[in-house]
Design an enzyme around this catalytic site. Structure first.
Site, mmCIF file in Angstrom:
data_model
loop_
_atom_site.group_PDB
_atom_site.id
_atom_site.type_symbol
_atom_site.label_atom_id
_atom_site.label_comp_id
_atom_site.label_asym_id
_atom_site.label_seq_id
_atom_site.Cartn_x
_atom_site.Cartn_y
_atom_site.Cartn_z
ATOM 1 C CB ALA A 23 25.123 24.781 -20.963
ATOM 2 C CG HIS A 140 30.122 23.520 -30.181
ATOM 3 N ND1 HIS A 140 28.979 23.285 -29.456
ATOM 4 C CD2 HIS A 140 29.708 23.876 -31.418
ATOM 5 C CE1 HIS A 140 27.919 23.497 -30.229
ATOM 6 N NE2 HIS A 140 28.336 23.854 -31.425
#
Ligand SMILES: [Zn+2]
Length: 269
Positions: A23, A140
């Site tokens: 992130a 993901h």
């Protein structure tokens, strides 16, 4: 010579370089985080977005998911100089693979320096090649796609969300299957094949660069160690300390938007 120069030196020797991103590489682009202060889960109930809810109540799931998507991605966002630096190093043949924990699709959209056509290169599949040089593995998935749970067909998520907004609940494939956001939902297993691919890439790397990841949650936690256990040089760029710092040859407690462009310049100049 500082440690980033040493790292650049190793990258220049042109072994297999694998970048692993979290992130922290997308935060400078303004992509909201899920957890923590100001995170999405302060405004939304995490429990409504699980795989279990999707299976139980796909219509309600998609209705809520539209709201979440607009809150997260409504303003739009662009790849930043750190994404671009990796794309540039990839196009120049120095970065062989990018494994990302992010679902924002920004690696796919990042442009190498001197390239102007965003549609060239990456294909819209997990783990495909760009210019036969850089592999992109989205661990993901990608929030900008939806996938049919029956036949595996993938469509642009905007199309699915448009249909949800028009009252098609849940959005359904021509084959009769239900579309799901093409991301690994909470409570859903990461595909074994994807995980295996990530581990193989880590073990085959000569240099493993962990960028903008706290390296706490699996599989992020084990990939750097898999790489260093087979002799790879481990480099870490992250604002906070990580549990893998002790195994790393280079640790840069630095913003990705300064460290990555500098690495790019050092390698290419
Ligand atoms: Zn289908």
């Amino acid at each position: 010579m500082d440690d980033l120069e040493r790292l650049a030196d190793e990258v220049e020797r042109n072994g297999t370089v694998v970048a692993f991103t979290g992130a922290g590489i997308s935060a400078p682009s303004g992509v909201p985080t899920f957890r923590g202060e100001g995170g999405v889960w302060e405004r939304f109930d995490e429990g409504q977005f699980t795989y279990g809810r999707f299976r139980r109540d796909p219509a309600g799931f998609w209705e809520d998911r539209l709201e979440l998507h607009e809150a997260m991605f409504g303003d739009g966002y662009e790849p930043n100089v750190a994404h671009d630096a990796l794309a540039t190093l990839g196009a120049a043949g120095y970065v062989d693979a990018i494994i990302t924990q992010n679902t924002d699709g920004l690696h796919e959209r990042a442009l190498p320096a001197n390239e102007t056509n965003a549609d060239e290169g990456w294909q819209n599949e997990s783990g495909t090649d760009r210019d036969d040089e850089t592999t992109l593995l989205e661990l993901h998935g990608n929030a900008h796609r939806a996938v049919c749970t029956a036949c595996g067909r993938r469509i642009d998520a905007e199309e699915a969300f448009d249909r949800v907004a028009d009252g098609e609940l849940p959005p359904t494939c021509d084959c009769g299957g239900t579309y799901k956001p093409d991301v690994v939902l909470f409570g859903e297993q990461l595909s074994g094949a994807t995980l295996q691919r990530a581990r193989t890439l880590a073990r085959e790397s000569d240099i493993f660069l962990a960028i903008g990841s706290s390296l706490v949650v699996e599989p992020a936690a084990s990939l750097p160690r898999a790489a260093s256990s087979t002799g790879a040089t481990l480099g870490i760029v992250n604002l906070e300390s990580t549990p893998c710092d002790d195994a790393a040859a280079v640790v840069r407690r630095e913003d990705v938007t300064t460290a990555l462009p500098r690495l790019q310049t050092l390698v290419l100049e």
